[in-house]
Design an enzyme around this catalytic site. Structure first.
Site, mmCIF file in Angstrom:
data_model
loop_
_atom_site.group_PDB
_atom_site.id
_atom_site.type_symbol
_atom_site.label_atom_id
_atom_site.label_comp_id
_atom_site.label_asym_id
_atom_site.label_seq_id
_atom_site.Cartn_x
_atom_site.Cartn_y
_atom_site.Cartn_z
ATOM 1 N N ARG A 122 0.827 -1.209 0.000
ATOM 2 C CA ARG A 122 0.000 0.000 0.000
ATOM 3 C C ARG A 122 0.865 1.264 0.000
ATOM 4 N NH1 ARG A 122 -5.395 0.049 1.147
ATOM 5 N NH2 ARG A 122 -5.244 -2.079 1.939
ATOM 6 N N ASP A 127 -11.641 -1.160 -4.134
ATOM 7 C CA ASP A 127 -11.659 -1.495 -2.719
ATOM 8 C C ASP A 127 -11.295 -2.968 -2.507
ATOM 9 O OD1 ASP A 127 -12.004 -0.938 -0.014
ATOM 10 O OD2 ASP A 127 -14.127 -1.473 -0.029
ATOM 11 N N VAL A 163 -13.738 10.999 0.199
ATOM 12 C CA VAL A 163 -13.473 11.846 -0.961
ATOM 13 C C VAL A 163 -14.761 12.585 -1.327
ATOM 14 C CG1 VAL A 163 -13.031 11.845 -3.454
ATOM 15 C CG2 VAL A 163 -11.563 10.536 -1.917
ATOM 16 N N LEU A 203 -15.268 4.441 -5.438
ATOM 17 C CA LEU A 203 -14.048 4.707 -6.180
ATOM 18 C C LEU A 203 -13.445 3.421 -6.744
ATOM 19 C CD1 LEU A 203 -12.340 7.163 -3.653
ATOM 20 C CD2 LEU A 203 -13.649 7.781 -5.691
ATOM 21 N N CYS A 211 -12.850 22.013 1.968
ATOM 22 C CA CYS A 211 -13.528 21.895 3.266
ATOM 23 C C CYS A 211 -13.506 23.226 4.018
ATOM 24 C CB CYS A 211 -12.862 20.816 4.115
ATOM 25 S SG CYS A 211 -13.213 19.125 3.607
ATOM 26 N N CYS A 219 -22.516 16.898 6.090
ATOM 27 C CA CYS A 219 -21.591 17.622 5.215
ATOM 28 C C CYS A 219 -22.347 18.576 4.286
ATOM 29 C CB CYS A 219 -20.793 16.632 4.379
ATOM 30 S SG CYS A 219 -19.680 17.423 3.188
#
Length: 317
Positions: free
Chosen positions: A59, A132, A156, A167, A186, A247
């Protein structure tokens, strides 16, 4: 490698397959430094909890997944549907990502078609796709490819769909023209941090899975949930959308998906806690076909539902 496949053609093909957003990032020698350090620091704090796969050394460098990779094609699928959960405490809450068909199946089908198309352009083209499902920092590459930015809650956010997106990535040895990395928008907003009932967002852009409701309801295999988590579940039995629901980008820009498979199975929007607390293995198997929720095994679902019932009773007492 002189192959006449352009970034524009790649994007056109991705859009024709139904992807809502697509962007391209170049893989260069120094580009991974900040992401690598951030991941190491996060792991050093133990914020991955029992998710040992997050420490997979591959990773840290995408070349471990494909040694000759030169470009990462990032894609996103909007999964938002407008159904709203009932507010009554008798109902359990399931995260929107799991309302409909398993997103892995939907994403993989489209990603496979994109990779087949790329491979058909020339024998020398190498491709590998993920959704994923491998040691790829998908959020990092989504930001670098211009799809969106990593928000303070770790998700994201895209300008067009908020954070209600899945994603995926295609790694290739093609040297494609990259997009400009996305900047963060943000600002000074801290709604997600303030709304989290367990304080899982320890500081902007840093999430401690040990405190995260989504982690405990999906990944925690223990017989019982931590006592520090149980009183704060607020009805969640599969995932948690609190930081996404508050959000401003999601409240203003969420739009219904055109992917039919993401429309919710009716029983996932308003399941009764009492039913989930006693659900049999056979009923679990029937109720969650081709569902991402199959990661939450029957005993875990019963545990999560009972923990909510117990917390509700204690608050009344």
């Amino acid at each position: 490698m002189d192959i006449s496949v352009t970034s524009t053609e790649v994007k056109q093909k991705a859009h024709s397959l139904g992807f809502h957003k697509v962007g391209i990032a170049a893989v260069d020698v120094d580009h991974n430094d900040s992401a690598e350090q951030n991941l190491k620091a996060w792991l050093g704090l133990g914020y991955q909890a029992e998710m040992d796969w997050m420490a997979n050394p591959r990773r840290l460098d995408i070349r471990a997944c494909m040694p000759k990779v030169k470009s990462v094609i990032s894609v996103a699928l909007n999964y938002y549907t407008p159904q709203q959960r009932p507010e009554s405490p008798e109902y359990g809450k399931i995260s929107r990502y799991g309302w409909g068909r398993d997103y892995h199946k939907v994403m993989h089908k489209k990603l496979k078609e994109l990779t087949f198309w790329l491979q058909a352009q020339a024998e020398e083209i190498q491709v590998r796709y993920y959704a994923d499902t491998g040691p790829v920092q998908d959020k990092v590459w989504a930001q670098r490819s211009g799809i969106g930015w990593i928000a303070k809650n770790g998700n994201v956010i895209t300008r067009e769909y908020g954070s209600w997106v899945f994603l995926g990535e295609v790694l290739t040895n093609l040297a494609l023209t990259p997009d400009t990395p996305h900047t963060s928008h943000c600002g000074s907003c801290t709604r997600c941090i303030q709304a989290c009932p367990t304080g899982a967002i320890t500081k902007p852009f840093v999430v401690d899975a040990n405190r995260c409701i989504a982690y405990h309801t999906i990944e925690n295999r223990a017989e019982n949930l931590p006592e520090s988590i149980k009183p704060h579940l607020e009805g969640w039995v599969a995932g948690c959308d609190i930081c996404q629901d508050v959000c401003p980008w999601n409240q203003r820009f969420a739009k219904e998906t055109d992917v039919v498979e993401f429309q919710p199975y009716p029983w996932n929007v308003a399941p009764r806690l009492t039913e989930l607390a006693t659900i049999s293995d056979q009923e679990w198997n029937r109720r969650f076909p081709a569902s991402a929720l199959r990661r939450i095994k029957p005993n875990m679902l019963r545990r999560n539902a009972q923990a909510n019932i117990d917390a509700s009773q204690k608050s009344v007492d």
